[in-house]
Design an enzyme around this catalytic site. Sequence first.
Site, PDB file in Angstrom:
ATOM      1  N   LYS A  45       0.798  -1.236   0.000  1.00 26.38           N
ATOM      2  CA  LYS A  45       0.000   0.000   0.000  1.00 26.38           C
ATOM      3  C   LYS A  45       0.828   1.283   0.000  1.00 26.38           C
ATOM      4  O   LYS A  45       0.378   2.342   0.429  1.00 26.38           O
ATOM      5  CB  LYS A  45      -1.000   0.051   1.186  1.00 26.38           C
ATOM      6  CG  LYS A  45      -1.778  -1.203   1.465  1.00 26.38           C
ATOM      7  CD  LYS A  45      -2.201  -1.973   0.278  1.00 26.38           C
ATOM      8  CE  LYS A  45      -3.390  -1.423  -0.464  1.00 26.38           C
ATOM      9  NZ  LYS A  45      -3.739  -2.344  -1.601  1.00 26.38           N
ATOM     10  N   HIS A 100       7.573  -7.444  -1.914  1.00 29.02           N
ATOM     11  CA  HIS A 100       7.264  -6.806  -0.633  1.00 29.02           C
ATOM     12  C   HIS A 100       8.212  -7.342   0.458  1.00 29.02           C
ATOM     13  O   HIS A 100       8.025  -7.037   1.638  1.00 29.02           O
ATOM     14  CB  HIS A 100       5.829  -7.130  -0.197  1.00 29.02           C
ATOM     15  CG  HIS A 100       4.759  -6.413  -0.981  1.00 29.02           C
ATOM     16  ND1 HIS A 100       4.868  -5.101  -1.385  1.00 29.02           N
ATOM     17  CD2 HIS A 100       3.528  -6.820  -1.412  1.00 29.02           C
ATOM     18  CE1 HIS A 100       3.763  -4.738  -2.025  1.00 29.02           C
ATOM     19  NE2 HIS A 100       2.943  -5.757  -2.057  1.00 29.02           N
ATOM     20  N   SER A 130      -4.784   2.685   4.286  1.00 30.32           N
ATOM     21  CA  SER A 130      -5.015   2.010   3.006  1.00 30.32           C
ATOM     22  C   SER A 130      -5.042   0.487   3.201  1.00 30.32           C
ATOM     23  O   SER A 130      -5.900  -0.215   2.651  1.00 30.32           O
ATOM     24  CB  SER A 130      -3.894   2.418   2.031  1.00 30.32           C
ATOM     25  OG  SER A 130      -4.034   1.766   0.804  1.00 30.32           O
TER      26      SER A 130
HETATM   27  S1  PPS Z   1      -0.315  -3.193  -3.112  1.00 33.24           S
HETATM   28  O1  PPS Z   1      -1.505  -4.001  -2.695  1.00 33.24           O
HETATM   29  O2  PPS Z   1       0.763  -3.302  -2.133  1.00 33.24           O
HETATM   30  O3  PPS Z   1       0.118  -3.519  -4.472  1.00 33.24           O
HETATM   31  O4  PPS Z   1      -0.841  -1.693  -3.076  1.00 33.24           O
HETATM   32  P1  PPS Z   1      -0.048  -0.418  -3.610  1.00 33.24           P
HETATM   33  O5  PPS Z   1      -0.165  -0.353  -5.074  1.00 33.24           O
HETATM   34  O6  PPS Z   1       1.307  -0.351  -3.018  1.00 33.24           O
HETATM   35  O7  PPS Z   1      -0.876   0.773  -2.959  1.00 33.24           O
HETATM   36  C1  PPS Z   1      -2.223   1.034  -3.253  1.00 33.24           C
HETATM   37  C2  PPS Z   1      -2.442   2.488  -2.895  1.00 33.24           C
HETATM   38  O8  PPS Z   1      -1.858   3.325  -3.917  1.00 33.24           O
HETATM   39  C3  PPS Z   1      -2.864   4.159  -4.458  1.00 33.24           C
HETATM   40  N1  PPS Z   1      -2.579   4.462  -5.870  1.00 33.24           N
HETATM   41  C4  PPS Z   1      -2.442   5.699  -6.354  1.00 33.24           C
HETATM   42  N2  PPS Z   1      -2.475   6.896  -5.749  1.00 33.24           N
HETATM   43  C5  PPS Z   1      -2.329   7.989  -6.533  1.00 33.24           C
HETATM   44  N3  PPS Z   1      -2.156   7.956  -7.865  1.00 33.24           N
HETATM   45  C6  PPS Z   1      -2.105   6.768  -8.509  1.00 33.24           C
HETATM   46  N4  PPS Z   1      -1.944   6.741  -9.833  1.00 33.24           N
HETATM   47  C7  PPS Z   1      -2.241   5.564  -7.747  1.00 33.24           C
HETATM   48  N5  PPS Z   1      -2.247   4.244  -8.051  1.00 33.24           N
HETATM   49  C8  PPS Z   1      -2.444   3.593  -6.887  1.00 33.24           C
HETATM   50  C9  PPS Z   1      -4.149   3.357  -4.244  1.00 33.24           C
HETATM   51  O9  PPS Z   1      -5.290   4.148  -4.403  1.00 33.24           O
HETATM   52  C10 PPS Z   1      -3.923   2.866  -2.833  1.00 33.24           C
HETATM   53  O10 PPS Z   1      -3.987   3.916  -1.861  1.00 33.24           O
HETATM   54  P2  PPS Z   1      -5.331   4.351  -1.084  1.00 33.24           P
HETATM   55  O11 PPS Z   1      -4.868   5.328  -0.042  1.00 33.24           O
HETATM   56  O12 PPS Z   1      -5.918   3.119  -0.476  1.00 33.24           O
HETATM   57  O13 PPS Z   1      -6.214   4.995  -2.106  1.00 33.24           O
END
Ligand code: PPS
Length: 288
Positions: A45, A100, A130
């Site tokens: 996340k 991870h 998140s």
């Molecule tokens: S995972 O499950 O570990 O692969 O998740 P990860 O991709 O690391 O994190 C997911 C969060 O990243 C946000 N996200 C983004 N935020 C802004 N812009 C873009 N383009 C974007 N892409 C992914 C996603 O919404 C999750 O955060 P939260 O706070 O839950 O919205």
Amino acid sequence: MSRLEVIETFHGITFPGHLHTQESLQLALEFPFHDTDILIVSYPKSGTTWMQQLLTLILNRGDPFESQKVPNWVRAPWLEHHYSATLLDALRQPRIITTHLPHNLLAGALRGSNVKVIYVSRNPKDVAVSFYHFHKMANFLPNFSSFQEFLNAFLEGTVHFGSWFDHFKGWTTGQTGAMTNLLHVTYEEMSMDFEAAIVKVTSFLQRPLAEDEVNSCLRHCSFSSMKDNKMVNYTDIPPEIMDHSKGCFMRRGKVGDWRNMLTNEQNERFERDLKEKMQDCSLEFVWE
Ligand code: PPS
């Protein structure tokens, strides 16, 4: 018992059995990296999918075809997932690989290699919020009865994937030793100025892009574009695995969303833990 309910404990850290087996975790530790590999490392996340999308676009010089036709977990597979071995074999060079895993587990496999590592981090308060929401929709993660219960486990480091504090310190402080091929990119800097983040990453990879290619990266990595892209939003995953009636993978995409969730008391506890657990960490955090 379904793999969805299995918990794998590996080197003291728990992992969802739906994605991991003892064998796949062990194989990750012995992975024969190529010097051309690009490894995205993150605590869950923290912006993993965002970085997967950006790297796909950079390697394709802004052409969105692959990022719209191939799922992120196929084009940038997780090293430790049990289904990844054949995917990794099929990737063309340079490979984008995701993990991870904490530094202490991967240090051996990375020693002596020229892999380019990109460590993506995020304010742990936003990570916790998140991650909590993700637990509600992801049926391969345990159920927590309340955010307070989840927060306790997160701060104690007993959630799946282990302690955020250990992960962050392991990959960003002296423990990474002679790893000169490591770039640290934060979710916050990507949010604040994504174009600058693109330049930072392309410089590190020595793959400069033309203006129109950068613009394409900006377009196809925006939150709204990724929220609608089935290749990154996980809506093709069956509901028994990810229940989209309980939330979205692309949930809010904001910096500082923790303010909408943490009570003053929870925030004070978080700050106390941060201070105590990060006192041996000299990095300056820009998380707001
Ligand atoms: S995972 O499950 O570990 O692969 O998740 P990860 O991709 O690391 O994190 C997911 C969060 O990243 C946000 N996200 C983004 N935020 C802004 N812009 C873009 N383009 C974007 N892409 C992914 C996603 O919404 C999750 O955060 P939260 O706070 O839950 O919205």
